[in-house]
Design a protein around this motif. Structure first.
Motif, short mmCIF file in Angstrom:
data_model
loop_
_atom_site.label_atom_id
_atom_site.label_comp_id
_atom_site.label_asym_id
_atom_site.label_seq_id
_atom_site.Cartn_x
_atom_site.Cartn_y
_atom_site.Cartn_z
N LEU A 189 -9.37 12.27 -4.94
CA LEU A 189 -8.26 11.23 -4.18
C LEU A 189 -7.67 12.03 -2.95
CD1 LEU A 189 -6.88 9.42 -7.52
CD2 LEU A 189 -8.28 8.51 -5.41
N GLN A 190 -7.42 13.35 -3.06
CA GLN A 190 -6.61 14.16 -2.08
C GLN A 190 -7.28 14.16 -0.95
OE1 GLN A 190 -5.80 17.65 -4.60
NE2 GLN A 190 -3.60 17.33 -4.06
N VAL A 191 -8.71 14.42 -1.15
CA VAL A 191 -9.47 15.10 0.11
C VAL A 191 -10.32 13.94 0.90
CG1 VAL A 191 -9.26 17.42 -0.76
CG2 VAL A 191 -11.36 15.98 -1.11
N GLN A 192 -10.63 12.88 0.06
CA GLN A 192 -11.64 11.93 0.72
C GLN A 192 -11.26 11.34 2.19
OE1 GLN A 192 -11.63 7.94 -1.01
NE2 GLN A 192 -9.60 8.12 -1.62
N GLY A 193 -9.96 11.46 2.55
CA GLY A 193 -9.61 11.00 3.93
C GLY A 193 -10.21 11.86 5.08
N MET A 194 -10.54 13.11 4.42
CA MET A 194 -11.24 13.93 5.62
C MET A 194 -12.49 13.69 6.15
SD MET A 194 -10.60 17.74 3.74
CE MET A 194 -11.40 18.60 5.12
N LYS A 195 -13.19 12.79 5.29
CA LYS A 195 -14.68 12.23 5.64
C LYS A 195 -14.69 10.85 6.23
CE LYS A 195 -16.88 15.78 4.40
NZ LYS A 195 -17.65 16.83 5.22
N MET A 196 -13.53 10.26 6.07
CA MET A 196 -13.37 8.71 6.80
C MET A 196 -13.35 8.44 8.19
SD MET A 196 -13.73 7.49 4.02
CE MET A 196 -13.24 5.51 4.69
N GLY A 197 -13.30 9.97 9.01
CA GLY A 197 -13.26 9.71 10.55
C GLY A 197 -12.21 8.78 10.87
N SER A 198 -12.52 7.88 11.74
CA SER A 198 -11.32 6.83 12.35
C SER A 198 -11.24 5.57 11.39
CB SER A 198 -11.69 6.65 13.69
OG SER A 198 -13.04 5.62 13.79
N LYS A 199 -11.69 5.72 10.30
CA LYS A 199 -11.81 4.48 9.27
C LYS A 199 -10.39 4.54 8.98
CE LYS A 199 -16.74 4.45 8.07
NZ LYS A 199 -17.71 4.76 7.00
N ASP A 200 -10.19 3.30 8.53
CA ASP A 200 -8.72 2.55 7.84
C ASP A 200 -8.72 3.41 6.45
OD1 ASP A 200 -6.85 0.46 6.64
OD2 ASP A 200 -6.11 1.18 8.33
N THR A 201 -7.71 3.30 6.09
CA THR A 201 -7.40 3.95 4.60
C THR A 201 -7.89 2.74 3.66
OG1 THR A 201 -5.11 3.07 4.53
CG2 THR A 201 -5.61 5.38 5.29
N THR A 202 -7.91 1.60 3.94
CA THR A 202 -8.38 0.59 3.33
C THR A 202 -9.96 0.65 2.81
OG1 THR A 202 -8.81 -0.89 5.14
CG2 THR A 202 -6.75 -1.18 4.11
N ASP A 203 -10.70 1.51 3.53
CA ASP A 203 -12.03 1.67 3.27
C ASP A 203 -12.40 2.57 2.30
OD1 ASP A 203 -12.85 -0.43 4.88
OD2 ASP A 203 -12.76 0.67 6.72
N PHE A 204 -11.24 3.64 1.81
CA PHE A 204 -11.52 4.71 0.86
C PHE A 204 -12.48 4.29 -0.13
CE2 PHE A 204 -7.62 7.22 2.20
CZ PHE A 204 -8.21 7.68 3.34
N LYS A 205 -13.41 5.20 -0.45
CA LYS A 205 -14.18 4.87 -1.41
C LYS A 205 -13.82 4.90 -2.82
CE LYS A 205 -18.57 7.00 -3.43
NZ LYS A 205 -19.36 8.11 -3.07
N LYS A 261 0.22 17.57 10.02
CA LYS A 261 0.58 16.51 11.07
C LYS A 261 -0.49 15.35 11.24
CE LYS A 261 1.06 19.42 14.67
NZ LYS A 261 1.12 20.04 15.76
N LYS A 262 -1.76 15.77 11.30
CA LYS A 262 -2.85 14.93 11.47
C LYS A 262 -2.90 14.17 10.11
CE LYS A 262 -5.77 17.25 14.56
NZ LYS A 262 -7.31 18.22 14.85
N LEU A 263 -2.78 14.44 8.91
CA LEU A 263 -2.66 13.71 7.75
C LEU A 263 -1.57 12.84 7.90
CD1 LEU A 263 -3.06 15.18 4.33
CD2 LEU A 263 -1.48 13.41 4.74
N VAL A 264 -0.32 13.23 7.96
CA VAL A 264 0.80 12.11 8.13
C VAL A 264 0.57 11.15 9.41
CG1 VAL A 264 3.20 11.91 8.60
CG2 VAL A 264 2.50 13.70 7.21
N ARG A 265 -0.12 11.44 10.39
CA ARG A 265 -0.13 10.64 11.53
C ARG A 265 -1.49 9.43 11.03
NH1 ARG A 265 -2.63 13.60 15.04
NH2 ARG A 265 -0.50 14.54 15.70
#
Length: 391
Positions: free
Chosen positions: A126-142, A348-352
């Motif tokens: 759950l902590q790191v999955q956002g790294m592989k989502m590119g520009s996708k919205d957080t609603t698309d998290f696996k 910074k990128k994570l919060v943005r």
């Protein structure tokens, strides 16, 4: 009449001597008081000498004769006094004492991490999955939520996948926990004032220094464990601990093993300090509250409760730093382009992209994991330490 006159004369003489007798009694009282003051001074000097030797004698009430071990001291109690004597191990050398701490800490780590391995992997996913989502919205998290993530892992990779990386984690935590508890004991002895309980400041200083030293020694194992745990979930396959080491060094260099150590210094070391401090304070207060007549089961439950509370509080306060550390450990994995140039850039990128709450992704899983994890950790250390003292 002559005997009567003699009797009256003696009575008059006795009455006349009343003042000198009173003065004599007063002088005797003064001497006795002076002797008492001298005795009190001698006792004070004796107490000071005992404190300098690491031994104190303190008055207590309603105590029975018994001997126990408390925080590095042998405690001998009788009907009027408690004597706390350094060298609780009954003459063990410092080397033997440290070896026993290493054994208890390493065993506690292995037991703890195996018990909570599925929750550990869930939290990190759950902590790191956002790294592989590119520009996708957080609603698309696996992965979504604790139970949802665990169901996805079991469905796609099988039940054993919940324990991916646990072997490396156990190998990591044996030296990590061994050094953490051993360093903590060492620094507590360094800052201790003989005969006094450690203050909050002393406890947190000892714990933070223990975390700092332990991190410097064992951090590469943390990076290996993280990559082995998450590799399959992020499309990278490793064949064990040594394969992770080999591929990481070959593709990214030796320094890649230390990715994320900056935020670890800023969050991991204070985490150890807070965890050790809160556990000591909670346990101390629980032991002192209604100490008479407690069953052994209640004492063990109090230790578990103190450990769980300490772990949850410490991990929640330092969780954002842990999230940044995990992402930096995965940054540029397998030779891919790096997403972050530094820990600050990662933050910074994570919060943005994910908002401030992105720093707390996986916190729910972490709290669920921390309650049994921290409780088992301190309980196992106390039990194994007691076993080691009997050797």
């Amino acid at each position: 009449t002559r005997p009567a006159a003699a009797t009256r004369a003696m009575a008059a003489a006795a009455a006349g001597d009343g003042a000198p007798l009173a003065r004599a009694n007063s002088r005797q009282a003064t001497v006795r008081r002076h002797q008492e003051l001298m005795l009190e001074e001698l006792r004070r000097q004796e107490l000071q000498q005992r404190a300098e030797l690491g031994e104190t004698k303190l008055p207590i009430t309603d105590s029975v004769g018994r001997t126990s071990v408390q925080d590095g001291y042998r405690v001998e109690e009788n009907a009027t006094h408690v004597t706390r004597i350094r060298e609780a191990t009954g003459g063990d050398s410092q080397l033997v004492k440290h070896l026993k701490d290493l054994f208890a800490g390493g065993g506690a780590g292995a037991i703890t991490k195996t018990a909570v391995a599925p929750l550990e992997r869930t939290k990190i996913l759950l902590q790191v999955q956002g790294m592989k989502m590119g520009s996708k919205d957080t609603t698309d998290f696996k992965y979504r939520g604790v139970l949802g993530t665990m169901r996805t892992v079991v469905r796609e990779e099988g039940f054993r996948a919940l324990y991916n990386g646990n072997g490396a984690n156990v190998l990591r935590v044996i030296p990590v926990y061994a050094l953490k508890f051993s360093f903590n004991s060492t620094f507590k002895d360094m800052v201790r004032t003989p005969g006094e309980d450690l203050s909050f400041t002393q406890l947190i200083a000892a714990g933070t220094m223990a975390g700092l030293f332990q991190t410097c020694v064992t951090y590469p194992l943390e990076t290996v464990r993280t990559r082995l745990t998450l590799g399959s979930g992020l499309g990278v396959q490793y064949n064990g601990i040594f394969d992770v080491l080999r591929q990481t060094v070959r593709k990214e260099g030796v320094t890649a093993l230390y990715k994320g150590i900056g935020p670890t210094f800023l969050s991991g070391s204070p985490y150890v300090g807070l965890q050790m401090t809160f556990y000591e304070i909670f346990k101390r207060n629980l032991e002192r509250a209604n100490s008479e007549g407690k069953s052994s089961i209640r004492k063990q439950l109090e230790k578990l409760s103190a450990g769980a509370a300490a772990g949850v509080i410490a991990q929640t306060l330092t969780y954002p730093g842990d999230t940044v550390r995990r992402r930096m450990q995965m940054n540029g994995m397998n030779g891919e382009a790096k997403l972050y140039t530094s820990s600050w850039d990662c933050c910074k990128k994570l919060v943005r992209k994910e908002g401030f709450k992105g720093l707390f992704n996986g916190l729910g899983a972490n709290v669920i994991r921390a309650i049994p994890g921290a409780a088992i950790q301190f309980w196992a250390f106390d039990v194994l330490s007691a076993m080691a003292r009997e050797w």
